[in-house]
Write a protein that holds these residues in place. Structure first.
Motif, PDB file in Angstrom:
ATOM      1  N   ASN A 116       0.982  -1.135  -0.072  1.00 18.32           N
ATOM      2  CA  ASN A 116      -0.234   0.167   0.049  1.00 18.32           C
ATOM      3  C   ASN A 116       0.832   1.162  -0.143  1.00 18.32           C
ATOM      4  OD1 ASN A 116      -2.096  -1.647   0.255  1.00 18.32           O
ATOM      5  ND2 ASN A 116      -2.285  -1.583   2.332  1.00 18.32           N
TER       6      ASN A 116
ATOM      7  N   GLN B 277       1.997   4.948  -0.608  1.00 15.98           N
ATOM      8  CA  GLN B 277       1.179   6.332  -0.218  1.00 15.98           C
ATOM      9  C   GLN B 277       0.863   6.883  -1.708  1.00 15.98           C
ATOM     10  OE1 GLN B 277       2.580   9.294   2.110  1.00 15.98           O
ATOM     11  NE2 GLN B 277       0.823  10.667   1.959  1.00 15.98           N
ATOM     12  N   CYS B 278      -0.134   7.038  -2.318  1.00 15.47           N
ATOM     13  CA  CYS B 278      -0.178   7.567  -3.622  1.00 15.47           C
ATOM     14  C   CYS B 278      -1.222   8.885  -3.530  1.00 15.47           C
ATOM     15  CB  CYS B 278      -0.979   6.656  -4.688  1.00 15.47           C
ATOM     16  SG  CYS B 278       0.021   5.131  -4.903  1.00 15.47           S
TER      17      CYS B 278
ATOM     18  N   GLY C  41      -4.590   8.925  -4.970  1.00 11.56           N
ATOM     19  CA  GLY C  41      -5.858   8.060  -4.261  1.00 11.56           C
ATOM     20  C   GLY C  41      -5.587   8.849  -2.914  1.00 11.56           C
ATOM     21  N   ASP C  42      -4.932   9.310  -2.346  1.00 14.54           N
ATOM     22  CA  ASP C  42      -4.920  10.082  -0.994  1.00 14.54           C
ATOM     23  C   ASP C  42      -5.821  11.353  -1.128  1.00 14.54           C
ATOM     24  OD1 ASP C  42      -3.415   8.388   0.017  1.00 14.54           O
ATOM     25  OD2 ASP C  42      -1.742   9.788   0.674  1.00 14.54           O
TER      26      ASP C  42
ATOM     27  N   THR D  45      -9.525   9.982  -1.439  1.00 18.16           N
ATOM     28  CA  THR D  45     -10.103   9.594  -0.037  1.00 18.16           C
ATOM     29  C   THR D  45     -10.072  10.595   0.650  1.00 18.16           C
ATOM     30  OG1 THR D  45      -8.428   7.741  -0.566  1.00 18.16           O
ATOM     31  CG2 THR D  45      -9.405   7.775   1.430  1.00 18.16           C
TER      32      THR D  45
ATOM     33  N   HIS E 171     -10.500   2.839  -4.490  1.00 18.96           N
ATOM     34  CA  HIS E 171      -9.358   1.869  -4.390  1.00 18.96           C
ATOM     35  C   HIS E 171      -9.013   1.362  -5.610  1.00 18.96           C
ATOM     36  CE1 HIS E 171      -7.291  -1.040  -2.157  1.00 18.96           C
ATOM     37  NE2 HIS E 171      -7.697  -2.169  -2.726  1.00 18.96           N
TER      38      HIS E 171
ATOM     39  N   THR F 203      -6.702   3.932  -6.699  1.00 18.06           N
ATOM     40  CA  THR F 203      -5.531   4.070  -6.307  1.00 18.06           C
ATOM     41  C   THR F 203      -4.368   3.074  -6.777  1.00 18.06           C
ATOM     42  OG1 THR F 203      -6.580   4.871  -4.756  1.00 18.06           O
ATOM     43  CG2 THR F 203      -4.368   4.028  -4.027  1.00 18.06           C
ATOM     44  N   ASN F 204      -5.228   1.635  -6.981  1.00 16.11           N
ATOM     45  CA  ASN F 204      -4.493   0.665  -7.634  1.00 16.11           C
ATOM     46  C   ASN F 204      -3.882   0.909  -8.747  1.00 16.11           C
ATOM     47  OD1 ASN F 204      -4.877  -1.163  -5.235  1.00 16.11           O
ATOM     48  ND2 ASN F 204      -6.516  -2.395  -6.335  1.00 16.11           N
TER      49      ASN F 204
ATOM     50  N   GLU G 260      -3.053   3.658 -10.111  1.00 17.99           N
ATOM     51  CA  GLU G 260      -2.107   4.653  -9.880  1.00 17.99           C
ATOM     52  C   GLU G 260      -0.929   4.073  -9.317  1.00 17.99           C
ATOM     53  OE1 GLU G 260      -1.262   8.959  -7.302  1.00 17.99           O
ATOM     54  OE2 GLU G 260      -2.895   7.472  -6.768  1.00 17.99           O
TER      55      GLU G 260
END
Length: 988
Positions: A319, A321-322, A325-326, A329, A835, A838-839, A841
């Motif tokens: 996981n 930190q992207c 995605g952050d 989120t 999610h 983010t994956n 990314e």
């Protein structure tokens, strides 16, 4: 007494030795499961192809059995293969050893990158495992282990099953299995050793060969040669020479429209840390025989550079930190907050104490004031409204969530017309960086129910996202929203159109907030047009107000019961019962009271066509071709009509609910028709005003030509003439059109009550915006944020061209379009979408990381560059990738260089920190360490795996030659031996 005691002497205890014990019941249950799964008899498959363990499909089926009250799960693992024809082979194959025994010697699938541990250790394509059902249960005592193993042995013997059966013993984390496989006259025992500390003599090949040979105990003097497969795994964790290029954004560099290189409206992208944590190089010697190679405690021939096969896998950071995605989120988290804007900012937004007191003294003068003079120049200082002053007044300057520079920058980005000398006339603003208007990317907003990527709503969503992440979190969001709402009111009051919105009625394909802003723009447009019209012809308005029939214009509302229904239905009847801010209101109010007294019915019947013909025509647009009025032959004029009221989806829903509640009764249906015919009535009034002396037939000819049927008939003189009449539906008794025509007065559109009351609608929109909590706002704008995130991911992927990512993006789009079209999507489904983004990314970040490490951009030769790029993309998608040319290939040389650089760094670091005493110890150290230091290019192997195989007669020299196999793995904290030793049960 004797007689009494006789019966007692005949009583004896009966012991029934046929009753099944728990153990026997357990064995019968195992047999039952094997029979159910049809694992009986010999089923030979095709020889295993190379790599089938990784590329093939593995399946499993499970059942549960119990030994007394101890539950076990039985699982059958098998590789899915094409079924072979068993008919006619059974007689021939009677003495053939079981398939799994043959697989022990197969060399095509050594060291599979992704498989069950028993597949890796024994090379099996099919097996059954009996394990404790509960995760915390374990079979620890030796007697229980032996009992289970004997149960397995009996079950296999009774059923004739030739699939290996394993029992899991000890704690689950140890992965300890013992098992057995039986065939006609043969048996294989699967045994295992698992140690924490490895004995020194077993760290090399020669020691392991000794164990293997002693275990086989082959009676033949020249022992058949042992086949050996060796794999050493080297781990590279140190990327010292390759710093991770992604820098976190610099928050301080905001002013000037950028945040650390991030412009407003642009989402950040990439991982903050290296998404690749380790590189594992596996060097393999697949086919060696004993005696060819030397590997003992003093010397080793196993140089990784000489290994014929190299394969590489990468370990991904857990996981990482992207940024994107952050970003999304954190914005999604606002949806779960409960506070209102007032609670967050600590003060009611629209309370203005000083002004309220001042306004009381001027209350009457306010009523008589003319319309406000529009300000011709917008400026940022005007845009940062009183909200800022209030915050300062009540909480102090330093506590204001957003500082002026940030706020001004955002407002200028959202409202670019504020910087120009004059507000823009057009309502849509385009940005060169956005995709072309008709492209698939641009039209994503239809699928996501968001807003076009060049719209104000979309930009607002991105700004709120950035504020939430970098500038004051929830408080910053509340502050910006408050400023935005005040800006909307400012624009409404001063007739400034809102930029970045497509003109026309609200687009129902977009999110509700976007529709509300479009509705407000419609109101501003109408108000602006009306104010300009009032300026050009003030005398007109006066004469219109006092003209003859204006006083009766209220009669268009029809009978009293409709008036009451309108009161009940509230907002939906706005087209008939809306209040206007123009001067006619006073007269409409009077006519309403007259109508309530019962005068409305009479006034409706006054004024037939003759009276109307004497009226002066008003509100004409232009002549309608060659059409003339049927009764007086005058040209038919198209009137100036009112446009129907634009509506947002919530208003449409509300209206449909009200219409549905009217029921199916005749009265309800009639009322529903009256409510829906407000626009028709308005057009009839305009038509009557433009064409004095007209009839319903004239109106129908213009408004609905299909309802006026013309036929050629012969008149009295015998001439062919055209005769027209209304259609059948127009002749139905109590027809809505006829009723409306009778009710309609000759009033031009400009003097009619407005169908669309822009004042009221604008106030409703402004109120709606003002009461939105940050959580509601985030819910409205989340589709826009997801839309932006998908566009960003697509843009970044196009630079890397990763086929697997393209597929995932398509899945995200189809998933999102299903989820976001629902009015209130579930949080869980929204989290899934975020999610997935983010994956994707993380995958793109990994691709970039690997490209940087392997230097794909630095390749001068095109062919080498293509090979490297293919190699990098395989690393992302496959569990393990073969390095073409091993250590001598292009990729191999790069990997070697990576290890050399890492080793140099380690040696320099150690040399810098080592004391003289430690140096002496190193010189005097054990031979194992000396051996490792010889190959200084590579660190000591993190894992050593060996497979030893042979076929020998066992237990006697005259027994059948059967497969023997031993697998050994040695890591830093683990040593395991897994042996499969076969013996002949017929000739021993």
């Amino acid at each position: 007494m004797a007689a009494d005691s006789e019966p007692e002497s005949e009583v004896f205890e009966i012991t029934d030795f046929t009753t099944a014990s728990e153990w026997e019941r357990f064995i019968s249950k195992v047999e039952e499961v094997l029979n159910d799964w049809k694992l009986i008899g010999n089923s030979l498959g095709k020889p295993l192809e190379k790599g089938i363990f990784t590329s093939g499909t593995w399946e499993e089926k499970s059942d549960e059995i119990s030994f007394a009250d101890f539950k076990f799960s039985v699982t059958h693992h098998y590789l899915v293969q094409e079924s072979t024809d068993k008919e006619g082979k059974d007689e021939v194959l009677e003495d053939v050893i079981p398939q799994s025994m043959q697989d022990l010697l197969c060399m095509n699938n050594d060291f599979p990158p992704r498989a069950h541990c028993l597949v890796r250790w024994y090379g099996l394509r099919e097996f059954v495992v009996i394990a404790p059902a509960a995760n915390n249960d374990a079979v620890l005592s030796e007697s229980k282990c032996n009992l289970l193993l004997s149960s397995v042995s009996i079950a296999l013997g009774n059923t004739g099953c030739q699939v290996p059966l394993f029992v899991q013993i000890h704690h689950k984390w140890r992965r300890m299995y013992v098992g057995e496989c039986q065939g006609p006259g043969v048996r294989t025992d699967f045994e295992m050793v698992h140690l924490r500390k490895v004995p020194n003599q077993y760290t090399h090949l020669s020691g392991l060969l000794d164990i293997f040979k002693s275990k086989i105990g082959c009676p033949l003097t020249p022992l058949p040669p042992v086949n050996i497969a060796i794999r050493f795994t080297y781990v590279l964790q140190d990327w010292q020479q390759y710093f991770w290029p992604q820098q976190p954004p610099d928050i301080d560099a905001l002013v000037g429209g950028e945040v650390g290189g991030l412009e407003f409206g642009k989402l950040p992208f990439g991982a903050c840390e290296d998404p690749i944590s380790e590189l594992h190089l596996a060097t393999t010697w697949p086919h060696l025989t004993e005696g060819i190679i030397v590997d003992n405690d003093v010397y080793s021939d196993l140089d990784p550079m000489q290994a014929p096969h190299w394969s590489v896998r990468v370990r991904k950071a857990d996981n990482p930190q992207c940024l994107l995605g952050d970003f999304v989120t954190e914005f999604f988290k606002i949806c779960r907050r409960k506070e209102s804007t007032d609670e967050i900012l600590g003060r009611s937004t629209f309370e203005e104490e000083g002004r309220e007191i001042a306004d009381i003294t001027h209350a009457l003068s306010k009523l008589t004031e003319p319309a406000p003079v529009p300000i011709h120049k917008l400026s940022v200082s005007n845009m940062v409204h009183t909200a800022k002053k209030k915050i300062r007044k009540h909480r102090g300057v330093e506590e204001s969530p957003l500082n002026n520079d940030v706020l001004n920058t955002i407002l200028l980005f959202l409202f670019p017309d504020a910087a120009s000398e004059k507000p823009l006339d057009g309502t849509s603003s385009t940005d060169n960086s956005n995709p072309p208007l008709e492209s698939e990317e641009y039209n994503l907003y239809n699928q996501f129910k968001s807003a076009p990527s060049d719209s104000l709503t979309y930009k607002l969503a991105l700004c709120l996202c950035m504020i939430n992440f970098y500038h004051g979190g929830l408080k910053g969001v509340a502050h910006l929203w408050q400023e935005f709402v005040l800006e909307m009111r400012f624009r409404w009051e001063n007739n400034f159109l809102i930029p970045g919105l497509a003109s026309g009625p609200p687009d129902l394909r977009c999110c509700l907030l976007h529709q509300k802003l479009q509705m407000l723009n419609c109101c501003i447009e109408r108000k602006k047009a009306r104010d300009e019209g009032r300026k050009t012809s003030p005398s007109d308005n006066v004469t219109n107000t006092y003209s003859g029939d204006a006083g009766k214009s209220g009669d268009q509302l029809g009978p009293d019961n409709l008036r009451e229904a309108d009161k009940d239905k509230g907002e939906v009847g706005k087209s008939w019962d809306s209040w206007s801010d123009s001067e006619e209101e006073f007269f409409e109010c009077l006519s309403d009271t007259e109508e309530l007294k019962g005068n409305g019915q009479e006034s409706g019947k006054k004024g037939g066509p003759k009276e109307m013909a004497s009226l002066k025509p008003e509100g004409r647009l232009h002549q309608h071709g060659k059409l003339t009025l049927l009764h007086n032959g005058e040209p038919l004029y198209i009137p100036v009509t009112q446009e129907p009221a634009p509506m947002t989806e919530d208003l449409l829903e509300e209206q449909s609910e009200v219409l549905a509640k009217l029921g199916t009764s005749a009265e309800g249906a009639h009322l529903r028709a009256r409510m829906q015919s407000a626009c028709l009535l308005s057009d009839m009034e305009s038509f009557k005003a433009a064409n004095p002396g007209c009839f319903l037939e004239d109106f129908v000819r213009w408004y609905s030509p299909r309802d006026y049927i013309e036929e050629e008939v012969v008149d009295e003189k015998g001439n062919m003439v055209l005769k027209g009449e209304l259609s059948a539906r127009m002749k139905i008794p109590s027809n809505m059109w006829v009723e409306a025509w009778e009710t309609a007065k000759p009033i031009p559109a400009r003097r009619q009550r407005r169908l669309f009351d822009d004042t009221r609608e604008a106030e409703k929109v402004l109120h709606y915006l003002a009461v939105q909590k940050p959580a509601d706002l985030a819910r409205h704008l989340l589709p826009c944020v997801i839309h932006a995130a998908v566009l960003k991911v697509k843009e970044e992927e196009s630079l890397e061209n990763i086929s697997s990512v393209k597929k995932i993006i398509k899945q995200i789009i189809s998933h999102s379009s299903k989820v976001l079209h629902f009015p209130n999507p579930e949080d869980k489904k929204l989290e899934e979408i975020i999610h997935q983004i983010t994956n994707v990314e993380a995958i793109i970040a990994r691709a970039r990381s690997l490209k940087a490490k392997f230097g794909t951009e630095k390749c001068e030769q095109e062919e080498e560059k293509e090979d490297l790029e293919r190699f990098v993309s395989c690393l992302l998608e496959q569990p393990e990738v073969l390095v073409i040319g091993a250590g001598r290939g292009h990729a191999g040389r790069i990997i070697h260089k990576l290890f050399v650089n890492a080793q140099r760094h380690v040696i320099l670091f150690k040399a810098a920190t080592m004391t003289p005493a430690e140096e002496e110890l190193k010189r005097m150290g054990p031979p194992e360490e000396k051996r490792q230091n010889l190959a200084a290019d590579f660190p000591p192997p993190a894992g050593r795996e060996l497979i030893l195989r042979t076929a020998v007669p066992r237990p006697a020299p005259y027994s059948r030659a059967l497969p023997q196999r031993m697998y050994s793995v040695l890591t830093k904290e683990d040593f395991r031996l897994a042996g499969a030793f076969s013996s002949d049960t017929s000739f021993f």
